[in-house]
Scaffold this motif. Structure first.
Motif, PDB file in Angstrom:
ATOM      1  N   ILE A   1       0.833  -1.199   0.000  1.00  0.00           N
ATOM      2  CA  ILE A   1       0.000   0.000   0.000  1.00  0.00           C
ATOM      3  C   ILE A   1       0.870   1.253   0.000  1.00  0.00           C
ATOM      4  O   ILE A   1       0.590   2.223  -0.706  1.00  0.00           O
ATOM      5  N   ALA A   2       1.966   1.241   0.760  1.00  0.00           N
ATOM      6  CA  ALA A   2       2.854   2.404   0.815  1.00  0.00           C
ATOM      7  C   ALA A   2       3.490   2.671  -0.534  1.00  0.00           C
ATOM      8  O   ALA A   2       3.571   3.808  -0.997  1.00  0.00           O
ATOM      9  N   VAL A   3       3.955   1.606  -1.209  1.00  0.00           N
ATOM     10  CA  VAL A   3       4.543   1.758  -2.540  1.00  0.00           C
ATOM     11  C   VAL A   3       3.501   2.274  -3.519  1.00  0.00           C
ATOM     12  O   VAL A   3       3.755   3.138  -4.357  1.00  0.00           O
ATOM     13  N   GLY A   4       2.292   1.733  -3.403  1.00  0.00           N
ATOM     14  CA  GLY A   4       1.225   2.188  -4.293  1.00  0.00           C
ATOM     15  C   GLY A   4       0.910   3.651  -4.099  1.00  0.00           C
ATOM     16  O   GLY A   4       0.710   4.394  -5.052  1.00  0.00           O
ATOM     17  N   ALA A   5       0.873   4.099  -2.853  1.00  0.00           N
ATOM     18  CA  ALA A   5       0.581   5.499  -2.581  1.00  0.00           C
ATOM     19  C   ALA A   5       1.651   6.402  -3.163  1.00  0.00           C
ATOM     20  O   ALA A   5       1.369   7.466  -3.712  1.00  0.00           O
ATOM     21  N   ALA A   6       2.920   5.960  -3.058  1.00  0.00           N
ATOM     22  CA  ALA A   6       4.004   6.752  -3.636  1.00  0.00           C
ATOM     23  C   ALA A   6       3.872   6.810  -5.139  1.00  0.00           C
ATOM     24  O   ALA A   6       4.104   7.835  -5.772  1.00  0.00           O
ATOM     25  N   GLY A   7       3.487   5.682  -5.767  1.00  0.00           N
ATOM     26  CA  GLY A   7       3.335   5.642  -7.208  1.00  0.00           C
ATOM     27  C   GLY A   7       2.186   6.489  -7.694  1.00  0.00           C
ATOM     28  O   GLY A   7       2.160   6.920  -8.837  1.00  0.00           O
ATOM     29  N   GLN A   8       1.209   6.754  -6.835  1.00  0.00           N
ATOM     30  CA  GLN A   8       0.053   7.529  -7.216  1.00  0.00           C
ATOM     31  C   GLN A   8       0.204   9.009  -6.917  1.00  0.00           C
ATOM     32  O   GLN A   8      -0.743   9.765  -7.063  1.00  0.00           O
ATOM     33  N   ALA A   9       1.373   9.423  -6.476  1.00  0.00           N
ATOM     34  CA  ALA A   9       1.584  10.831  -6.175  1.00  0.00           C
ATOM     35  C   ALA A   9       1.255  11.669  -7.403  1.00  0.00           C
ATOM     36  O   ALA A   9       1.680  11.376  -8.512  1.00  0.00           O
ATOM     37  N   ALA A  10       0.479  12.715  -7.212  1.00  0.00           N
ATOM     38  CA  ALA A  10       0.033  13.543  -8.336  1.00  0.00           C
ATOM     39  C   ALA A  10       1.213  14.252  -8.982  1.00  0.00           C
ATOM     40  O   ALA A  10       2.125  14.723  -8.290  1.00  0.00           O
ATOM     41  N   PRO A  11       1.230  14.325 -10.312  1.00  0.00           N
ATOM     42  CA  PRO A  11       2.326  15.030 -10.985  1.00  0.00           C
ATOM     43  C   PRO A  11       2.267  16.523 -10.687  1.00  0.00           C
ATOM     44  O   PRO A  11       1.237  17.065 -10.275  1.00  0.00           O
ATOM     45  N   LYS A  12       3.369  17.174 -10.910  1.00  0.00           N
ATOM     46  CA  LYS A  12       3.494  18.604 -10.650  1.00  0.00           C
ATOM     47  C   LYS A  12       2.471  19.393 -11.468  1.00  0.00           C
ATOM     48  O   LYS A  12       2.204  19.093 -12.621  1.00  0.00           O
ATOM     49  N   GLN A  13       1.904  20.420 -10.851  1.00  0.00           N
ATOM     50  CA  GLN A  13       0.971  21.301 -11.542  1.00  0.00           C
ATOM     51  C   GLN A  13       1.693  22.081 -12.641  1.00  0.00           C
ATOM     52  O   GLN A  13       2.776  22.629 -12.416  1.00  0.00           O
ATOM     53  N   ILE A  14       1.102  22.105 -13.833  1.00  0.00           N
ATOM     54  CA  ILE A  14       1.676  22.846 -14.951  1.00  0.00           C
ATOM     55  C   ILE A  14       0.641  23.827 -15.477  1.00  0.00           C
ATOM     56  O   ILE A  14      -0.524  23.478 -15.685  1.00  0.00           O
ATOM     57  N   ARG A  15       1.071  25.060 -15.688  1.00  0.00           N
ATOM     58  CA  ARG A  15       0.207  26.095 -16.248  1.00  0.00           C
ATOM     59  C   ARG A  15       0.596  26.311 -17.710  1.00  0.00           C
ATOM     60  O   ARG A  15       1.718  26.725 -17.991  1.00  0.00           O
ATOM     61  N   ALA A  16      -0.323  26.005 -18.609  1.00  0.00           N
ATOM     62  CA  ALA A  16      -0.050  26.119 -20.042  1.00  0.00           C
ATOM     63  C   ALA A  16      -0.775  27.324 -20.619  1.00  0.00           C
ATOM     64  O   ALA A  16      -1.955  27.553 -20.339  1.00  0.00           O
ATOM     65  N   LEU A  17      -0.085  28.090 -21.436  1.00  0.00           N
ATOM     66  CA  LEU A  17      -0.691  29.175 -22.197  1.00  0.00           C
ATOM     67  C   LEU A  17      -0.796  28.718 -23.649  1.00  0.00           C
ATOM     68  O   LEU A  17       0.226  28.479 -24.304  1.00  0.00           O
ATOM     69  N   ILE A  18      -2.023  28.578 -24.138  1.00  0.00           N
ATOM     70  CA  ILE A  18      -2.245  28.109 -25.506  1.00  0.00           C
ATOM     71  C   ILE A  18      -2.578  29.303 -26.385  1.00  0.00           C
ATOM     72  O   ILE A  18      -3.567  30.011 -26.157  1.00  0.00           O
ATOM     73  N   VAL A  19      -1.744  29.541 -27.372  1.00  0.00           N
ATOM     74  CA  VAL A  19      -1.932  30.666 -28.292  1.00  0.00           C
ATOM     75  C   VAL A  19      -2.728  30.185 -29.498  1.00  0.00           C
ATOM     76  O   VAL A  19      -2.355  29.206 -30.155  1.00  0.00           O
TER      77      VAL A  19
END
Length: 293
Positions: free
Chosen positions: A62-80
């Motif tokens: 369960i601990a390994v699974g929780a680490a694997g499910q860590a949310a990726p870094k927030q990215i702010r995209a500007l679409i032109v």
């Protein structure tokens, strides 16, 4: 569509759950015999020590699974955007399917103000999905300065046809769709070509690159571009033998300190709903964001 004949006209990969959910089917009574050396469960004589070991292993999983499910870094995209029509609802759905990605649209003719240093702090990655020609000297200088500092950039589909009269854009994108006959280094070249709804067999040129990692050769229905420019110093990511297309259809290179990924495909829903295309674009987004300052 509003473009002329000479112009170049999202199921998400299934989420993989890292780890496992351990659920007991029933409670097992534990009987302790007086003077016994070990507690024994009633089902088959399993020792308490073994049961505790199994519990410890379950906690580790369960601990390994929780680490694997860590949310990726927030990215702010500007679409032109601007200069080319597209299915807005389908395009929005494509971006909504990505994890921890927020999107802001900057449409021409106001988009260039977002290249200025005070505005550039509001986003991590630039995504060009426009087909625009007019650009002031100030906007040129702001964009070049932004990229030389390390802002990540994705050039997507018809953005290959941007800024036909600005030679530096060819260096930024690593390629160019020619809207008309051009002459460069004394050599005349005809306009590039395009064809809608082509079934394309795509080969992965570099399976170890972060943008294409985990992606195998695939097929997609998309618009092809033919006879467009690709600079010799770029690193090909995807290629095709489709006769209506230039062989290299996605590549990366560095401009200043910025990571740049150019993807020729991405015309409409048949591409946006393709699981592999979606994975490619999301991985490209996260990789170029790594160069942003």
């Amino acid at each position: 569509r509003t473009v002329s004949r000479g112009e170049p006209a999202a199921t998400r990969p299934a989420a993989v759950t890292a780890g496992a959910s351990l659920v007991a089917d029933e409670l097992v009574a534990i009987h302790v015999r007086p003077n016994a050396d070990a507690a024994v469960v009633s089902s088959g004589g399993t020792t308490m020590a073994l049961r505790m070991l199994m519990f410890a292993l379950a906690v580790m999983v369960i601990a390994v699974g929780a680490a694997g499910q860590a949310a990726p870094k927030q990215i702010r995209a500007l679409i032109v955007t601007g200069g080319h029509d597209f299915d807005r609802d389908g395009f929005k759905a494509l971006w909504r399917g990505f994890t921890n990605v927020s999107v802001r649209e900057a449409a021409h003719p106001e988009a260039h103000r977002w290249f200025a240093p005070d505005q550039a702090r509001e986003y991590d990655v630039l995504v060009f999905y426009d087909m625009h020609q007019d650009i002031s000297e100030q906007a040129k200088a702001d964009l070049v300065a932004l990229l030389k500092k390390g802002k990540g950039l994705i050039v997507l589909h018809h953005a290959l046809a941007n800024y036909q009269n600005w030679d530096e854009y060819l260096q930024i994108a690593g390629g160019r769709f020619r809207l008309g006959e051009t002459e460069r280094d004394g050599i005349k070249r005809p306009a590039s070509t395009w064809k809608d709804d082509v079934h394309i067999r795509v080969k992965v040129a570099d399976r170890k690159h972060p943008v294409t990692r985990g992606i195998e050769d695939f097929e997609i229905v998309d618009e092809t571009y033919g006879d467009y420019d690709v600079l010799p110093n770029v690193k090909p990511l995807l290629t095709t033998e489709e006769p209506t297309s230039t062989p290299t259809i996605a590549w990366t290179h560095t401009y200043g300190r910025s990571r740049v990924v150019t993807i020729q495909g991405g015309h409409g829903p048949s591409a946006w709903q393709n699981a592999v295309f979606r994975r490619l674009l999301e991985q490209a987004l996260r990789w170029v964001a790594g160069s942003s300052r």
